[in-house]
Structures are given as C-alpha cells and as structure tokens.
Design a protein around this motif. Structure first.
Motif, PDB file in Angstrom:
ATOM      1  N   LEU A   1      51.454 -25.500  35.596  1.00 52.98           N
ATOM      2  CA  LEU A   1      52.326 -26.491  36.221  1.00 52.98           C
ATOM      3  C   LEU A   1      52.661 -27.644  35.277  1.00 52.98           C
ATOM      4  O   LEU A   1      53.823 -28.070  35.219  1.00 52.98           O
ATOM      5  N   THR A   2      51.689 -28.147  34.538  1.00 45.45           N
ATOM      6  CA  THR A   2      51.984 -29.252  33.622  1.00 45.45           C
ATOM      7  C   THR A   2      52.866 -28.771  32.466  1.00 45.45           C
ATOM      8  O   THR A   2      53.770 -29.483  32.037  1.00 45.45           O
ATOM      9  N   GLY A   3      52.636 -27.557  31.975  1.00 40.68           N
ATOM     10  CA  GLY A   3      53.476 -27.004  30.910  1.00 40.68           C
ATOM     11  C   GLY A   3      54.912 -26.803  31.374  1.00 40.68           C
ATOM     12  O   GLY A   3      55.867 -27.129  30.653  1.00 40.68           O
ATOM     13  N   LEU A   4      55.069 -26.269  32.567  1.00 41.94           N
ATOM     14  CA  LEU A   4      56.409 -26.056  33.118  1.00 41.94           C
ATOM     15  C   LEU A   4      57.110 -27.398  33.345  1.00 41.94           C
ATOM     16  O   LEU A   4      58.295 -27.551  33.050  1.00 41.94           O
ATOM     17  N   SER A   5      56.376 -28.381  33.827  1.00 41.24           N
ATOM     18  CA  SER A   5      56.946 -29.704  34.075  1.00 41.24           C
ATOM     19  C   SER A   5      57.352 -30.399  32.775  1.00 41.24           C
ATOM     20  O   SER A   5      58.336 -31.141  32.753  1.00 41.24           O
ATOM     21  N   GLN A   6      56.614 -30.164  31.696  1.00 41.87           N
ATOM     22  CA  GLN A   6      57.015 -30.738  30.415  1.00 41.87           C
ATOM     23  C   GLN A   6      58.376 -30.218  29.978  1.00 41.87           C
ATOM     24  O   GLN A   6      59.143 -30.913  29.326  1.00 41.87           O
ATOM     25  N   LYS A   7      58.701 -28.997  30.378  1.00 38.33           N
ATOM     26  CA  LYS A   7      59.984 -28.392  30.021  1.00 38.33           C
ATOM     27  C   LYS A   7      61.090 -28.718  31.010  1.00 38.33           C
ATOM     28  O   LYS A   7      62.255 -28.833  30.623  1.00 38.33           O
ATOM     29  N   LEU A   8      60.737 -28.834  32.295  1.00 33.28           N
ATOM     30  CA  LEU A   8      61.765 -28.930  33.337  1.00 33.28           C
ATOM     31  C   LEU A   8      61.790 -30.254  34.098  1.00 33.28           C
ATOM     32  O   LEU A   8      62.697 -30.487  34.881  1.00 33.28           O
TER      33      LEU A   8
ATOM     34  N   HIS B   1      44.992 -23.565  50.813  1.00 28.68           N
ATOM     35  CA  HIS B   1      46.221 -24.346  50.758  1.00 28.68           C
ATOM     36  C   HIS B   1      46.223 -25.254  49.540  1.00 28.68           C
ATOM     37  O   HIS B   1      45.168 -25.590  48.995  1.00 28.68           O
ATOM     38  N   ALA B   2      47.443 -25.608  49.118  1.00 26.66           N
ATOM     39  CA  ALA B   2      47.598 -26.487  47.963  1.00 26.66           C
ATOM     40  C   ALA B   2      48.974 -27.128  47.996  1.00 26.66           C
ATOM     41  O   ALA B   2      49.924 -26.552  48.533  1.00 26.66           O
ATOM     42  N   TRP B   3      49.041 -28.314  47.429  1.00 21.58           N
ATOM     43  CA  TRP B   3      50.320 -28.974  47.188  1.00 21.58           C
ATOM     44  C   TRP B   3      50.153 -29.820  45.942  1.00 21.58           C
ATOM     45  O   TRP B   3      49.144 -30.494  45.744  1.00 21.58           O
ATOM     46  N   VAL B   4      51.135 -29.727  45.052  1.00 24.25           N
ATOM     47  CA  VAL B   4      51.055 -30.409  43.763  1.00 24.25           C
ATOM     48  C   VAL B   4      52.439 -30.931  43.394  1.00 24.25           C
ATOM     49  O   VAL B   4      53.429 -30.224  43.543  1.00 24.25           O
ATOM     50  N   ARG B   5      52.483 -32.162  42.896  1.00 25.16           N
ATOM     51  CA  ARG B   5      53.709 -32.745  42.337  1.00 25.16           C
ATOM     52  C   ARG B   5      53.420 -33.121  40.892  1.00 25.16           C
ATOM     53  O   ARG B   5      52.473 -33.871  40.623  1.00 25.16           O
ATOM     54  N   VAL B   6      54.252 -32.611  40.004  1.00 28.31           N
ATOM     55  CA  VAL B   6      54.101 -32.898  38.580  1.00 28.31           C
ATOM     56  C   VAL B   6      55.452 -33.368  38.065  1.00 28.31           C
ATOM     57  O   VAL B   6      56.481 -32.767  38.365  1.00 28.31           O
ATOM     58  N   ASP B   7      55.460 -34.438  37.291  1.00 31.40           N
ATOM     59  CA  ASP B   7      56.705 -34.968  36.747  1.00 31.40           C
ATOM     60  C   ASP B   7      56.492 -35.304  35.280  1.00 31.40           C
ATOM     61  O   ASP B   7      55.561 -36.040  34.946  1.00 31.40           O
ATOM     62  N   GLY B   8      57.311 -34.728  34.413  1.00 33.41           N
ATOM     63  CA  GLY B   8      57.191 -34.979  32.979  1.00 33.41           C
ATOM     64  C   GLY B   8      55.847 -34.560  32.416  1.00 33.41           C
ATOM     65  O   GLY B   8      55.356 -35.164  31.464  1.00 33.41           O
ATOM     66  N   GLY B   9      55.241 -33.553  33.006  1.00 34.34           N
ATOM     67  CA  GLY B   9      53.950 -33.057  32.546  1.00 34.34           C
ATOM     68  C   GLY B   9      52.755 -33.817  33.105  1.00 34.34           C
ATOM     69  O   GLY B   9      51.610 -33.459  32.841  1.00 34.34           O
TER      70      GLY B   9
ATOM     71  N   GLY C   1      62.362 -11.447  37.662  1.00 38.16           N
ATOM     72  CA  GLY C   1      61.783 -11.131  36.361  1.00 38.16           C
ATOM     73  C   GLY C   1      60.479 -10.409  36.499  1.00 38.16           C
ATOM     74  O   GLY C   1      59.787 -10.546  37.515  1.00 38.16           O
ATOM     75  N   GLY C   2      60.145  -9.657  35.460  1.00 35.24           N
ATOM     76  CA  GLY C   2      58.937  -8.835  35.501  1.00 35.24           C
ATOM     77  C   GLY C   2      57.644  -9.597  35.437  1.00 35.24           C
ATOM     78  O   GLY C   2      56.786  -9.435  36.269  1.00 35.24           O
ATOM     79  N   THR C   3      57.502 -10.461  34.458  1.00 30.59           N
ATOM     80  CA  THR C   3      56.235 -11.170  34.285  1.00 30.59           C
ATOM     81  C   THR C   3      56.495 -12.558  33.756  1.00 30.59           C
ATOM     82  O   THR C   3      57.561 -12.852  33.217  1.00 30.59           O
ATOM     83  N   VAL C   4      55.502 -13.399  33.902  1.00 25.35           N
ATOM     84  CA  VAL C   4      55.561 -14.723  33.310  1.00 25.35           C
ATOM     85  C   VAL C   4      55.170 -14.569  31.855  1.00 25.35           C
ATOM     86  O   VAL C   4      54.119 -14.019  31.540  1.00 25.35           O
ATOM     87  N   GLY C   5      56.004 -15.070  30.956  1.00 23.40           N
ATOM     88  CA  GLY C   5      55.699 -15.009  29.531  1.00 23.40           C
ATOM     89  C   GLY C   5      54.767 -16.109  29.104  1.00 23.40           C
ATOM     90  O   GLY C   5      54.368 -16.963  29.885  1.00 23.40           O
ATOM     91  N   ARG C   6      54.428 -16.100  27.850  1.00 21.99           N
ATOM     92  CA  ARG C   6      53.500 -17.103  27.282  1.00 21.99           C
ATOM     93  C   ARG C   6      54.091 -18.502  27.320  1.00 21.99           C
ATOM     94  O   ARG C   6      53.379 -19.473  27.313  1.00 21.99           O
ATOM     95  N   ALA C   7      55.430 -18.599  27.348  1.00 22.01           N
ATOM     96  CA  ALA C   7      56.080 -19.897  27.254  1.00 22.01           C
ATOM     97  C   ALA C   7      55.611 -20.870  28.321  1.00 22.01           C
ATOM     98  O   ALA C   7      55.358 -22.031  28.054  1.00 22.01           O
ATOM     99  N   ALA C   8      55.481 -20.413  29.555  1.00 20.42           N
ATOM    100  CA  ALA C   8      55.100 -21.312  30.640  1.00 20.42           C
ATOM    101  C   ALA C   8      53.608 -21.586  30.634  1.00 20.42           C
ATOM    102  O   ALA C   8      53.170 -22.609  31.119  1.00 20.42           O
ATOM    103  N   ARG C   9      52.811 -20.692  30.094  1.00 19.15           N
ATOM    104  CA  ARG C   9      51.356 -20.868  30.127  1.00 19.15           C
ATOM    105  C   ARG C   9      50.827 -21.702  28.985  1.00 19.15           C
ATOM    106  O   ARG C   9      49.716 -22.162  29.016  1.00 19.15           O
ATOM    107  N   ALA C  10      51.627 -21.879  27.952  1.00 14.69           N
ATOM    108  CA  ALA C  10      51.165 -22.620  26.761  1.00 14.69           C
ATOM    109  C   ALA C  10      50.998 -24.084  27.057  1.00 14.69           C
ATOM    110  O   ALA C  10      51.501 -24.638  27.966  1.00 14.69           O
TER     111      ALA C  10
END
Length: 194
Positions: free
Chosen positions: A74-81, A96-104, A185-194
């Motif tokens: 989530l933090t990696g994706l937020s750094q990008k988006l 259950h879960a809820w998370v808000r991330v902004d700018g990583g 899409g088939g799978t999550v690539g390394r880009a979002a997990r890095a």
C-alpha cells in the motif's frame, strides 16, 4: 444490487493506465465490470467512477497473511499514485481492515484478524460516527463473545466507511456493468511490491 467483494482498493484517479503501470500487471486484457466482479481475475481495475478507480481481486494482499507485505504494497502503490485506500470485510471470518495512505504515508490503518494486526494513525471522524471499535495491540488475545460481536459489527460497517472515504463497490451504477470496460491482469508485478 452488486455483490460486494471482500477486499478492494480505491485509488483517487481517473487514469486506469497509470494504475495498471503502478501495479505492474501482466497478461492485461479488457474486462467488463461483470467479469471483473465475478472474482475469476487476479486483479480487475475498474473504469473510473466519481474520481476513483476501484481494484478488486485475489491478487490483493491480505493483512491476515502478512501485514508487513500489505503495508509495503500500500505505501509503495501510494508513492506512485498518491491517495490509496484499502478495505477488507470478510463476513465468514470476521476479518476486517481499512487503510488510508497518501503520498506513501499511512494516515490511518486498522486491520483485525482474530487480533489487532495494524492500528496506526488517529481514529477518523467517520470511524467514530459509525461506531467502529478498534482494539489496541494485545488488547484482545482471547476471542470472547463480545469481541466476536464487535468484529461482526465492524465488518458490516466497512462499506459505510468506504462510502464516506471514497467509494463502495456495491454503490456503482449497474448500467455501467456491461458497457464500461476496465482492465484485468494476471498477477501483481514487482513494481507495486518494491
């Protein structure tokens, strides 16, 4: 009414391609809402609705499996988006879960799976208004009847919180389902997990 997925992301964006690139999807193909909501796709990136792009599918991380992987994703994706939100509401298990991330940066994160896995940031006004109960770490080592009831109540209110913070998948206009295409899409690539 749409069957609500148990896990989803909401990204503040109108750019499906940017979300696709940030996730690093492979085997990409056009996909209708109905196909995407069927749960057969690893990840489905829905077309934008009211300024939000929803992502659903089994390719999303589960805090119950590894909360650190979920945090990094989530933090990696937020750094990008930018602004990214994560929701989980499993009625069967009560997780259950809820998370808000902004700018990583995690603004608010809470995840419960028989115990508190994540409790970060200030409780939001919406959580308080909806009567969501967030246990502190180590507060609930044994599942009592009361804690089980609280977990079930929280699960039922996750969609209300999603509606307040961003978008509840079940509130999307069903007229979009057959004519508006997203991306699967088939799978999550390394880009979002890095």
């Amino acid at each position: 009414m749409v069957r609500r997925p148990t896990t989803w992301l909401a990204v503040r964006s109108r750019n499906v391609h940017a979300v696709q690139m940030a996730l690093g999807l492979n085997n990409v193909q056009p996909c209708t809402w109905l196909e995407g909501l069927s749960g057969e796709e690893k990840l489905f990136i829905a077309p934008p609705v009211r300024g939000w792009v929803l992502i659903i599918g089994s390719g999303l991380p589960d805090p119950a499996d590894d909360v650190d992987v979920c945090f990094r994703f989530l933090t990696g994706l937020s750094q990008k988006l930018g602004h990214v939100q994560f929701f989980k509401a499993n009625r069967v298990l009560g997780h259950h879960a809820w998370v808000r991330v902004d700018g990583g940066q995690v603004m608010r994160g809470y995840a419960w799976a028989g115990k508190t896995l994540w409790n970060q940031g200030m409780i939001t006004r919406a959580e308080t208004e909806f009567g969501l109960k967030c246990f502190q770490y180590f507060e609930s080592p044994d599942l009592t009847f009361e804690e089980t009831e609280i977990a079930a109540t929280n699960v039922e209110k996750v969609s209300m919180l999603a509606s307040r913070w961003s978008l509840d998948p079940a509130s999307v206009d069903e007229n979009l389902f057959e004519h508006a295409y997203g991306i699967a899409g088939g799978t999550v690539g390394r880009a979002a997990r890095a």
